[in-house]
Motif scaffolding. Sequence first.
Motif, PDB file in Angstrom:
ATOM      1  N   ILE A  35       0.867  -1.181   0.000  1.00 34.37           N
ATOM      2  CA  ILE A  35       0.000   0.000   0.000  1.00 34.37           C
ATOM      3  C   ILE A  35       0.904   1.231   0.000  1.00 34.37           C
ATOM      4  CG2 ILE A  35      -1.703   1.353   1.278  1.00 34.37           C
ATOM      5  CD1 ILE A  35      -2.808  -1.220   2.431  1.00 34.37           C
ATOM      6  N   THR A  36       0.651   2.141  -0.932  1.00 32.74           N
ATOM      7  CA  THR A  36       1.394   3.391  -1.012  1.00 32.74           C
ATOM      8  C   THR A  36       0.394   4.532  -0.871  1.00 32.74           C
ATOM      9  OG1 THR A  36       2.933   2.356  -2.560  1.00 32.74           O
ATOM     10  CG2 THR A  36       2.991   4.750  -2.414  1.00 32.74           C
ATOM     11  N   ILE A  37       0.691   5.463   0.020  1.00 32.29           N
ATOM     12  CA  ILE A  37      -0.174   6.615   0.224  1.00 32.29           C
ATOM     13  C   ILE A  37       0.647   7.861  -0.083  1.00 32.29           C
ATOM     14  CG2 ILE A  37      -1.594   7.897   1.872  1.00 32.29           C
ATOM     15  CD1 ILE A  37      -1.893   5.270   3.455  1.00 32.29           C
ATOM     16  N   GLU A  38       0.096   8.716  -0.957  1.00 34.77           N
ATOM     17  CA  GLU A  38       0.796   9.946  -1.318  1.00 34.77           C
ATOM     18  C   GLU A  38      -0.209  11.072  -1.470  1.00 34.77           C
ATOM     19  OE1 GLU A  38       2.884   8.718  -4.791  1.00 34.77           O
ATOM     20  OE2 GLU A  38       1.073   8.563  -5.990  1.00 34.77           O
ATOM     21  N   ALA A  39       0.277  12.271  -1.328  1.00 32.26           N
ATOM     22  CA  ALA A  39      -0.586  13.443  -1.465  1.00 32.26           C
ATOM     23  C   ALA A  39      -1.146  13.507  -2.877  1.00 32.26           C
ATOM     24  CB  ALA A  39       0.198  14.712  -1.150  1.00 32.26           C
ATOM     25  N   SER A  40      -2.419  13.826  -2.977  1.00 30.87           N
ATOM     26  CA  SER A  40      -3.049  14.014  -4.287  1.00 30.87           C
ATOM     27  C   SER A  40      -2.513  15.277  -4.930  1.00 30.87           C
ATOM     28  CB  SER A  40      -4.566  14.141  -4.128  1.00 30.87           C
ATOM     29  OG  SER A  40      -5.092  12.984  -3.542  1.00 30.87           O
ATOM     30  N   GLU A  41      -2.553  15.348  -6.245  1.00 30.71           N
ATOM     31  CA  GLU A  41      -2.024  16.518  -6.951  1.00 30.71           C
ATOM     32  C   GLU A  41      -2.719  17.805  -6.527  1.00 30.71           C
ATOM     33  OE1 GLU A  41      -1.814  16.080 -11.194  1.00 30.71           O
ATOM     34  OE2 GLU A  41      -0.919  14.085 -11.017  1.00 30.71           O
ATOM     35  N   ASP A  42      -4.019  17.713  -6.277  1.00 28.89           N
ATOM     36  CA  ASP A  42      -4.780  18.915  -5.928  1.00 28.89           C
ATOM     37  C   ASP A  42      -5.003  19.054  -4.424  1.00 28.89           C
ATOM     38  OD1 ASP A  42      -6.430  16.722  -5.725  1.00 28.89           O
ATOM     39  OD2 ASP A  42      -8.155  17.675  -6.679  1.00 28.89           O
TER      40      ASP A  42
END
Length: 183
Positions: A35-42
């Motif tokens: 599972i990878t969690i990253e900030a959304s572009e917006d």
Amino acid sequence: MRPDDEGFEITQQQGAWTVHMWWPVGPVSGGPQRITIEASEDAPARDVARGISTTVLRRLDLPGALELAKQAPQAQSTLEDAARMLTESAEAAGMLLENEGVSDRYLAMLSASYKHMADSGAAAPVSWLARAINRRPETIRDHLKKARRDGFLTTVTGKAGGELTEKAQSALDSFSPEGQNKQ
């Protein structure tokens, strides 16, 4: 996803975060392996600055992602192949039992079938094997215990399955044309 990994992702949006859940190609029997969690572009900068909260983690829809993963073409194409191979393996074990009794070759084939069932995450592999071989589950359990005692299959404490030993692999090799030439 790393470029050398063969698999597929299910993506979910949780507030300011994009969650990627990854499974390898093949039958899906449980949750994602990564599972990878990253900030959304917006994503608002203030939400990103606060980091990933436990609320974001609690809101992950793992059951929904698992259902989607089970329906993915990458899971389905190999699921049918795996089921066919397991059925053929169990049928071969049944024929060996009929023809040779509880022989080394039978114990090796039974161990291999059982290992593959357990590795695929199948529920109740002993019951499935019992139906495929046309024997009672108690009989199959006894045969698996004998396979372990006789050195064909290792034990995994508290779990179904185990690893095939060299003795089991040698008995299985006797089925191949190369193995028959060695005899």
